[in-house]
Design an enzyme around this catalytic site. Structure first.
Site, short mmCIF file in Angstrom:
data_model
loop_
_atom_site.label_atom_id
_atom_site.label_comp_id
_atom_site.label_asym_id
_atom_site.label_seq_id
_atom_site.Cartn_x
_atom_site.Cartn_y
_atom_site.Cartn_z
N ARG A 37 0.85 -1.19 0.00
CA ARG A 37 0.00 0.00 0.00
C ARG A 37 0.89 1.24 0.00
O ARG A 37 1.94 1.26 0.66
CB ARG A 37 -0.89 0.04 1.25
CG ARG A 37 -2.16 -0.78 1.12
CD ARG A 37 -3.19 -0.16 0.18
NE ARG A 37 -4.37 -0.97 0.05
CZ ARG A 37 -4.58 -1.91 -0.90
NH1 ARG A 37 -3.66 -2.13 -1.82
NH2 ARG A 37 -5.70 -2.59 -0.96
N GLU A 58 -3.35 8.04 -4.50
CA GLU A 58 -3.73 7.52 -5.83
C GLU A 58 -4.97 8.28 -6.33
O GLU A 58 -5.84 8.62 -5.53
CB GLU A 58 -4.03 6.02 -5.73
CG GLU A 58 -2.78 5.24 -5.36
CD GLU A 58 -2.99 3.73 -5.31
OE1 GLU A 58 -4.08 3.26 -5.69
OE2 GLU A 58 -2.05 3.04 -4.90
N HIS A 87 -1.26 0.89 -9.99
CA HIS A 87 -1.96 -0.05 -9.10
C HIS A 87 -2.57 -1.20 -9.93
O HIS A 87 -3.76 -1.48 -9.83
CB HIS A 87 -3.03 0.67 -8.28
CG HIS A 87 -3.43 -0.08 -7.03
ND1 HIS A 87 -3.80 0.53 -5.87
CD2 HIS A 87 -3.52 -1.40 -6.78
CE1 HIS A 87 -4.11 -0.36 -4.97
NE2 HIS A 87 -3.94 -1.57 -5.50
P1 NAP Z 1 -1.62 -11.25 4.27
O1 NAP Z 1 -1.50 -12.68 3.89
O2 NAP Z 1 -2.51 -10.88 5.38
O3 NAP Z 1 -0.14 -10.72 4.55
C1 NAP Z 1 0.13 -9.54 5.23
C2 NAP Z 1 1.44 -9.71 5.95
O4 NAP Z 1 1.78 -8.49 6.57
C3 NAP Z 1 1.43 -10.77 7.03
O5 NAP Z 1 2.55 -11.58 6.83
C4 NAP Z 1 1.58 -9.99 8.33
O6 NAP Z 1 2.45 -10.75 9.15
C5 NAP Z 1 2.25 -8.71 7.89
N1 NAP Z 1 1.88 -7.59 8.74
C6 NAP Z 1 0.64 -7.21 9.11
N2 NAP Z 1 0.69 -6.10 9.85
C7 NAP Z 1 1.99 -5.79 9.96
C8 NAP Z 1 2.69 -4.74 10.63
N3 NAP Z 1 2.04 -3.81 11.34
N4 NAP Z 1 4.03 -4.70 10.52
C9 NAP Z 1 4.69 -5.63 9.80
N5 NAP Z 1 4.08 -6.63 9.15
C10 NAP Z 1 2.76 -6.72 9.25
O7 NAP Z 1 -2.10 -10.40 3.03
P2 NAP Z 1 -1.75 -10.60 1.48
O8 NAP Z 1 -2.83 -11.33 0.81
O9 NAP Z 1 -0.34 -11.08 1.37
O10 NAP Z 1 -1.83 -9.07 0.99
C11 NAP Z 1 -0.97 -8.12 1.53
C12 NAP Z 1 -1.31 -6.74 1.05
O11 NAP Z 1 -0.94 -6.57 -0.31
C13 NAP Z 1 -2.80 -6.36 1.06
O12 NAP Z 1 -3.25 -6.00 2.35
C14 NAP Z 1 -2.85 -5.21 0.08
O13 NAP Z 1 -2.64 -3.99 0.75
C15 NAP Z 1 -1.67 -5.48 -0.84
N6 NAP Z 1 -2.12 -5.82 -2.21
C16 NAP Z 1 -1.78 -4.99 -3.23
C17 NAP Z 1 -2.16 -5.31 -4.52
C18 NAP Z 1 -1.78 -4.44 -5.68
O14 NAP Z 1 -2.52 -4.40 -6.64
N7 NAP Z 1 -0.64 -3.78 -5.63
C19 NAP Z 1 -2.93 -6.44 -4.75
C20 NAP Z 1 -3.26 -7.25 -3.68
C21 NAP Z 1 -2.83 -6.93 -2.41
P3 NAP Z 1 2.36 -10.70 10.73
O15 NAP Z 1 0.90 -10.85 11.05
O16 NAP Z 1 3.23 -11.83 11.17
O17 NAP Z 1 2.93 -9.39 11.09
C1 8YV Z 2 -6.86 -4.20 -6.60
C2 8YV Z 2 -5.63 -4.45 -4.33
O1 8YV Z 2 -6.20 -3.42 -7.56
O2 8YV Z 2 -6.45 -6.53 -3.63
C3 8YV Z 2 -6.02 -5.43 -3.29
O3 8YV Z 2 -5.88 -5.11 -2.10
O4 8YV Z 2 -5.13 -3.42 -4.03
C4 8YV Z 2 -5.80 -4.80 -5.77
O5 8YV Z 2 -5.93 -6.15 -6.01
C5 8YV Z 2 -7.98 -3.45 -6.06
O6 8YV Z 2 -8.56 -3.84 -4.89
C6 8YV Z 2 -9.06 -3.32 -7.14
O7 8YV Z 2 -9.41 -2.05 -7.22
#
Ligand code: NAP
Ligand code: 8YV
Length: 309
Positions: A227, A256, A274
């Protein structure tokens, strides 16, 4: 009669069509601020990962039962306010993990090997005057991951294929062989590439600040697919402009859809809008999960993917 649902996000046409076929859809701006007063009977709200669903919006929807997020990240949703009212929140985990991890590697390789500038160089005719400047080798380099969750772990598995040395940080160590660093600062000191794979919200706000960027150093690279709020973007733009960081590749931004203006003219920056989860198959899978959560809510059966407690 079709249920009326409120939509406060731009969604893929394939999902929009299905929503309109099954429900009466009320469209509002991304944060619901242009909501008309006729909201008394709205029981479901559809948002996305970028949406903000604040306490004030929830308060304006007295019949609300479920908030369905098209995305895995739900840091924009005031989950505490929803829970107080017994409102469920769902998201779309797992189905996008591969794409986001693939894209993190795309960004990492792209910034290290300077592919954006190389493309311009090959097209412009500059090649006639001499070869392209050398770039940074990725295979065998040291990778640090902030947030070894679903996406962070998938990035680590991919990086292992590049024989990178992997380390990570999070709130606690995990049951993995890779070394754990208790802070982002210590991790940044120990790696060449620092990847943000953690979600947004108060607990991760500016985890990557000027001090962390200084620790990563002038040979270091930052990649962010988590994020925008996790990185102090102004400090990042300054470090890059002054040559105190080798490069950054970013899919997400603090404000964004407007990346910090200081990033836009720099050659040591690779930007994406994104779009890490933006493939046809993943967006279809995310859409299906949104529809499945809404259908379960409508039928009163267990929700397939509620957000964790
Ligand atoms: P997830 O499985 O819940 O992984 C999040 C990780 O972050 C966990 O390993 C957690 O580990 C760690 N974490 C949580 N709070 C923390 C903190 N305060 N300090 C340090 N580490 C922390 O989630 P995911 O499915 O991998 O997704 C992660 C994130 O990617 C989403 O929340 C979203 O913001 C982002 N994302 C972005 C896109 C994009 O389009 N760019 C798409 C999808 C997701 P611990 O609990 O051990 O700390
Ligand atoms: C998407 C994301 O781009 O899953 C998330 O957290 O940031 C992305 O997969 C978004 O949610 C769709 O607008």
């Amino acid at each position: 009669m079709k249920s009326r649902i409120l939509k406060i996000a731009r969604l893929p046409a394939m999902l929009d069509e299905q929503l309109h076929a099954r429900y009466t859809v009320i469209d509002a701006a991304e944060d619901g601020r242009d909501l008309s007063p006729a909201t008394a009977d709205i029981r479901a709200l559809v948002a996305n990962g970028e949406s903000t669903v604040r306490r004030e919006l929830i308060a304006r929807l007295p019949a609300l039962e479920v908030i369905v997020v098209f995305g895995v990240g739900y840091d924009g949703v005031d989950v505490a306010a929803a829970r107080e009212r017994g409102i469920s929140v769902t998201h779309t985990p797992d189905v996008l993990t591969d794409d986001v991890a693939d894209f993190a590697m795309t960004l990492l390789l792209g910034i290290a090997r300077n592919t954006r500038v190389a493309d311009r160089f090959a097209r412009s005719g500059a090649w006639v005057d001499g070869p392209f400047p050398f770039t940074r080798k990725v295979s065998g380099a040291r990778l640090g991951i902030i947030g070894l969750g679903r996406i962070g772990s998938a990035i680590a598995r991919r990086a292992a294929g590049f024989e990178m040395t992997i380390a990570y940080t999070g709130r606690q160590p995990q049951d993995v062989a890779w070394p754990y660093y208790p802070s982002v600062l210590e991790l940044a000191t120990a790696v060449d590439f620092l990847v943000v794979a953690v979600g947004g919200g108060a607990s991760t706000h500016h985890l990557v600040d000027a001090e962390v960027l200084a620790a990563l150093g002038k040979e270091g690279y930052l990649i962010n697919v988590g994020r925008g709020s996790v990185v102090d973007e102004a400090a990042l733009a300054q470090a890059l402009a002054e040559g105190r960081l080798a490069g950054a590749a970013l899919d997400v931004f603090e404000n964004e859809p407007r990346p910090h203006p200081g990033l836009l003219e720099l050659d040591n920056v690779l930007l994406a809008p994104h779009s890490a989860s933006g493939t046809w198959s993943t967006r279809r899978a995310m859409s299906n999960l949104v529809l499945a959560n809404l259908a379960a809510w409508a039928e009163g059966t267990p929700l397939p993917t509620p957000v964790p407690d």
